[in-house]
Design an enzyme around this catalytic site. Structure first.
Site, PDB file in Angstrom:
ATOM      1  N   THR A  37       0.856  -1.187   0.000  1.00  0.00           N
ATOM      2  CA  THR A  37       0.000   0.000   0.000  1.00  0.00           C
ATOM      3  C   THR A  37       0.893   1.239   0.000  1.00  0.00           C
ATOM      4  O   THR A  37       2.073   1.156   0.326  1.00  0.00           O
ATOM      5  CB  THR A  37      -0.902   0.035   1.257  1.00  0.00           C
ATOM      6  OG1 THR A  37      -1.825   1.111   1.149  1.00  0.00           O
ATOM      7  CG2 THR A  37      -0.113   0.210   2.541  1.00  0.00           C
ATOM      8  N   ASP A  60      -7.676  -5.999   1.089  1.00  0.00           N
ATOM      9  CA  ASP A  60      -8.794  -5.443   0.330  1.00  0.00           C
ATOM     10  C   ASP A  60     -10.001  -5.436   1.253  1.00  0.00           C
ATOM     11  O   ASP A  60     -10.206  -6.378   2.015  1.00  0.00           O
ATOM     12  CB  ASP A  60      -9.071  -6.274  -0.927  1.00  0.00           C
ATOM     13  CG  ASP A  60      -9.971  -5.517  -1.898  1.00  0.00           C
ATOM     14  OD1 ASP A  60      -9.870  -4.275  -1.976  1.00  0.00           O
ATOM     15  OD2 ASP A  60     -10.781  -6.159  -2.592  1.00  0.00           O
ATOM     16  N   PHE A  66     -14.454   7.656   7.199  1.00  0.00           N
ATOM     17  CA  PHE A  66     -14.422   7.882   5.749  1.00  0.00           C
ATOM     18  C   PHE A  66     -15.382   6.894   5.096  1.00  0.00           C
ATOM     19  O   PHE A  66     -16.049   6.104   5.768  1.00  0.00           O
ATOM     20  CB  PHE A  66     -12.987   7.697   5.207  1.00  0.00           C
ATOM     21  CG  PHE A  66     -12.545   6.253   5.171  1.00  0.00           C
ATOM     22  CD1 PHE A  66     -12.197   5.596   6.331  1.00  0.00           C
ATOM     23  CD2 PHE A  66     -12.506   5.548   3.976  1.00  0.00           C
ATOM     24  CE1 PHE A  66     -11.801   4.262   6.315  1.00  0.00           C
ATOM     25  CE2 PHE A  66     -12.107   4.211   3.943  1.00  0.00           C
ATOM     26  CZ  PHE A  66     -11.759   3.580   5.111  1.00  0.00           C
ATOM     27  N   GLY A  67     -15.438   6.958   3.776  1.00  0.00           N
ATOM     28  CA  GLY A  67     -16.222   5.975   3.022  1.00  0.00           C
ATOM     29  C   GLY A  67     -17.673   5.900   3.478  1.00  0.00           C
ATOM     30  O   GLY A  67     -18.366   6.918   3.601  1.00  0.00           O
ATOM     31  N   ASP A  91     -18.844   5.097   6.350  1.00  0.00           N
ATOM     32  CA  ASP A  91     -19.009   5.214   7.803  1.00  0.00           C
ATOM     33  C   ASP A  91     -20.285   5.942   8.242  1.00  0.00           C
ATOM     34  O   ASP A  91     -20.930   5.515   9.206  1.00  0.00           O
ATOM     35  CB  ASP A  91     -17.792   5.904   8.435  1.00  0.00           C
ATOM     36  CG  ASP A  91     -16.603   4.955   8.566  1.00  0.00           C
ATOM     37  OD1 ASP A  91     -16.790   3.741   8.360  1.00  0.00           O
ATOM     38  OD2 ASP A  91     -15.502   5.428   8.877  1.00  0.00           O
TER      39      ASP A  91
HETATM   40  P1  IMP Z   1      -9.789  -0.511   0.819  1.00  0.00           P
HETATM   41  O1  IMP Z   1      -9.689  -1.833   0.145  1.00  0.00           O
HETATM   42  O2  IMP Z   1      -9.399  -0.558   2.270  1.00  0.00           O
HETATM   43  O3  IMP Z   1      -9.073   0.579   0.063  1.00  0.00           O
HETATM   44  O4  IMP Z   1     -11.324  -0.106   0.827  1.00  0.00           O
HETATM   45  C1  IMP Z   1     -12.092  -0.007  -0.362  1.00  0.00           C
HETATM   46  C2  IMP Z   1     -13.336   0.816  -0.134  1.00  0.00           C
HETATM   47  O5  IMP Z   1     -14.195   0.176   0.818  1.00  0.00           O
HETATM   48  C3  IMP Z   1     -13.095   2.210   0.445  1.00  0.00           C
HETATM   49  O6  IMP Z   1     -12.802   3.152  -0.567  1.00  0.00           O
HETATM   50  C4  IMP Z   1     -14.440   2.499   1.119  1.00  0.00           C
HETATM   51  O7  IMP Z   1     -15.398   2.904   0.153  1.00  0.00           O
HETATM   52  C5  IMP Z   1     -14.843   1.135   1.636  1.00  0.00           C
HETATM   53  N1  IMP Z   1     -14.357   0.956   3.031  1.00  0.00           N
HETATM   54  C6  IMP Z   1     -13.363   0.118   3.435  1.00  0.00           C
HETATM   55  N2  IMP Z   1     -13.173   0.222   4.764  1.00  0.00           N
HETATM   56  C7  IMP Z   1     -14.049   1.163   5.199  1.00  0.00           C
HETATM   57  C8  IMP Z   1     -14.317   1.717   6.493  1.00  0.00           C
HETATM   58  O8  IMP Z   1     -13.692   1.399   7.521  1.00  0.00           O
HETATM   59  N3  IMP Z   1     -15.293   2.643   6.534  1.00  0.00           N
HETATM   60  C9  IMP Z   1     -15.994   3.026   5.443  1.00  0.00           C
HETATM   61  N4  IMP Z   1     -15.783   2.560   4.223  1.00  0.00           N
HETATM   62  C10 IMP Z   1     -14.811   1.621   4.087  1.00  0.00           C
END
Ligand code: IMP
Length: 194
Positions: free
Chosen positions: A9, A70, A150-151, A153
């Site tokens: 990452t 992921d 974020f995301g 949440d």
């Molecule tokens: P990543 O694989 O950790 O980059 O997560 C991919 C996507 O999943 C992020 O861009 C968010 O949209 C969603 N996501 C993953 N973890 C979280 C979290 O802890 N809170 C909210 N959204 C999440």
């Protein structure tokens, strides 16, 4: 001498969370640190596949022990969507407001709000893959609430709580989150290696 371990990452926030927990047994390296400038694609249809694509790519190319992760949101009434498309559900990568809107629109009038966040970590250690999974169950709110995190949440309420992830402190979220749970498993595995 600490053992070198690559975290596939360049996300500083994720790196800090892991470094903090992993202690000084390992020298944690990012993709930048090892000179890997490629954008590793995530074409898999499962979290497991995407996490493994990253760890195996790095292991094969750089011959370094490595892990990739992921994560995403899985909504039962949407047949598991957004799933591996969580980051780009509404089209544009990382547009969280649009992603949330799409989930809420698709769930309009739907009673079953059950969902979960999932993280899968794939570790390539001495040529063998080890997989660690963390899950937090919850429900999707009808409206956004809270400004933290974020995301997704602001619309995710973990089971056993009456607030969303976005209304929790970072410490509180980090105690129960899918990422924290997968990380705990990875770290206890790594501690037993040394
Ligand atoms: P990543 O694989 O950790 O980059 O997560 C991919 C996507 O999943 C992020 O861009 C968010 O949209 C969603 N996501 C993953 N973890 C979280 C979290 O802890 N809170 C909210 N959204 C999440």
């Amino acid at each position: 001498m600490p053992l070198k371990l690559v975290f596939a990452t360049n996300n500083r926030h994720k790196l800090e969370e892991v470094s903090h927990k992993i202690g000084d047994h390992f020298e944690l390296l990012t993709l930048n640190d090892i000179g890997c400038m490629e954008d590793i694609e995530e074409p898999g249809s499962t979290f497991e596949e995407n996490a493994a694509i990253k760890s195996k790519y790095i292991y094969d190319k750089y011959h370094l022990n490595c892990f990739g992760d992921d994560s995403g949101l899985v909504v039962d009434a949407l047949n598991g969507e957004p799933g591996v498309y969580s980051a780009r559900y509404a089209g544009e990568h990382g547009n969280h407001a649009a992603n949330i809107k799409k989930v809420l629109t698709r769930l309009e009038g739907v009673e079953n709000r059950k969902a979960r966040f999932v993280t899968v970590i794939s570790l390539m250690w001495e040529g063998k893959e080890h997989v660690f999974k963390g899950v937090v169950e919850g429900t999707i709110r009808h409206k956004i609430s809270g400004i933290g995190g974020f995301g997704y949440d602001p619309i995710f309420q973990p089971d056993g709580y009456d607030i969303t992830f976005a209304e929790m402190s970072m410490d509180e979220k980090n105690k129960i989150s899918h990422r924290a749970r997968a990380l705990e498993k990875l770290i206890s595995f790594l501690k037993n290696i040394k």
